[in-house]
Every structure is written in structure tokens, then in C-alpha cells.
Design a protein around this motif. Sequence first.
Motif, PDB file in Angstrom:
ATOM      1  N   CYS A 141      78.945 -21.104  12.189  1.00 31.90           N
ATOM      2  CA  CYS A 141      79.630 -20.708  13.421  1.00 31.90           C
ATOM      3  C   CYS A 141      80.015 -21.940  14.241  1.00 31.90           C
ATOM      4  N   CYS A 157      72.843 -20.301  17.956  1.00 31.90           N
ATOM      5  CA  CYS A 157      71.702 -19.783  17.189  1.00 31.90           C
ATOM      6  C   CYS A 157      70.757 -20.899  16.760  1.00 31.90           C
ATOM      7  N   ILE A 185      69.838 -14.757  17.214  1.00 31.96           N
ATOM      8  CA  ILE A 185      71.089 -14.031  17.033  1.00 31.96           C
ATOM      9  C   ILE A 185      72.239 -15.020  16.856  1.00 31.96           C
ATOM     10  N   CYS A 186      73.056 -14.763  15.846  1.00 32.88           N
ATOM     11  CA  CYS A 186      74.293 -15.514  15.633  1.00 32.88           C
ATOM     12  C   CYS A 186      75.442 -14.514  15.745  1.00 32.88           C
ATOM     13  N   LEU A 187      76.061 -14.446  16.905  1.00 37.53           N
ATOM     14  CA  LEU A 187      77.105 -13.450  17.153  1.00 37.53           C
ATOM     15  C   LEU A 187      78.346 -13.623  16.274  1.00 37.53           C
ATOM     16  N   ARG A 204      77.573 -12.216  13.047  1.00 40.05           N
ATOM     17  CA  ARG A 204      76.967 -10.875  13.157  1.00 40.05           C
ATOM     18  C   ARG A 204      75.591 -10.821  12.504  1.00 40.05           C
ATOM     19  N   LEU A 221      71.333 -11.155  12.795  1.00 37.76           N
ATOM     20  CA  LEU A 221      70.133 -11.008  13.617  1.00 37.76           C
ATOM     21  C   LEU A 221      68.928 -11.318  12.743  1.00 37.76           C
TER      22      LEU A 221
END
Length: 123
Positions: free
Chosen positions: A81, A86, A100-102, A105, A107
Motif C-alpha cells: 500500500c 499498517c 488494519i491495511c485499508l 482490505r 485485517l
Amino acid sequence: MKKGDYVVIILVIFSSFFIFAKVKNEIKTKGDVVAVYVDSEKVAEYNLKAHDGEIIDINSKYGKNKIKIEKGKVKMVQSECKDKVCMRMGEIGADNETIICLPNRLLVKIEAETSDEVDVILQ
């Protein structure tokens, strides 16, 4: 107020801080497994003791990440990312802590091992 009153008040304050610190430390229980979720779907689960010292690749259609399990704790060591938030979240080891790595996506969550034993029966 007399000198003895001040002593009693100070003792009550110190004992309440001690009790609060003791209870707070006992509430954080160590987890047994790390669960990996992608898009809210559990894709993997690793025992923290059995996989000690391992770096685990997590590949999904959203990107690649790597987590490291060490001494009962987990941390994100690599992520594709852009922002790398994260990786700056640090280590997790207590039950229900998450990384969390948005953008990917992803968790990563510490969980207690589930048991099929009945804990309590209420009537």
C-alpha cells in the motif's frame, strides 16, 4: 482536617491507583492465534506459538503484505500500500487487538482459540 486525615486520603488514592493498574493489566489477555481477514472473510489462521519466528506472506487481489510472528506478538513488516500506516501500527499480542491495511482490505486480528466446551448453563 488533621494530619491523620491527610494520611488516610493519600493511602486511599494510592491504593485506588494500584487496584486500577492491577485490574487493567489482567483485562488484557494474551491471544492464542492470529486470524487474517481479506474483505471481511477469514482466509488464514496461525497459532502464535507454533509459528514463532515466521514471516508469512498474505497475497490477495488487492495487494501483498507480510506479517511477522515473534514471541507471541504480530507485526506488519511489509505492505504494497502507498501510505504504510499498517506498518506503523506496531505489534499486537493481546486478544482482539488488530492491524488494519485499508487499501489492501486486510485485517490481522489476535483471537483466543475457540473451544466447543460448554462454559455455563443457565436455566
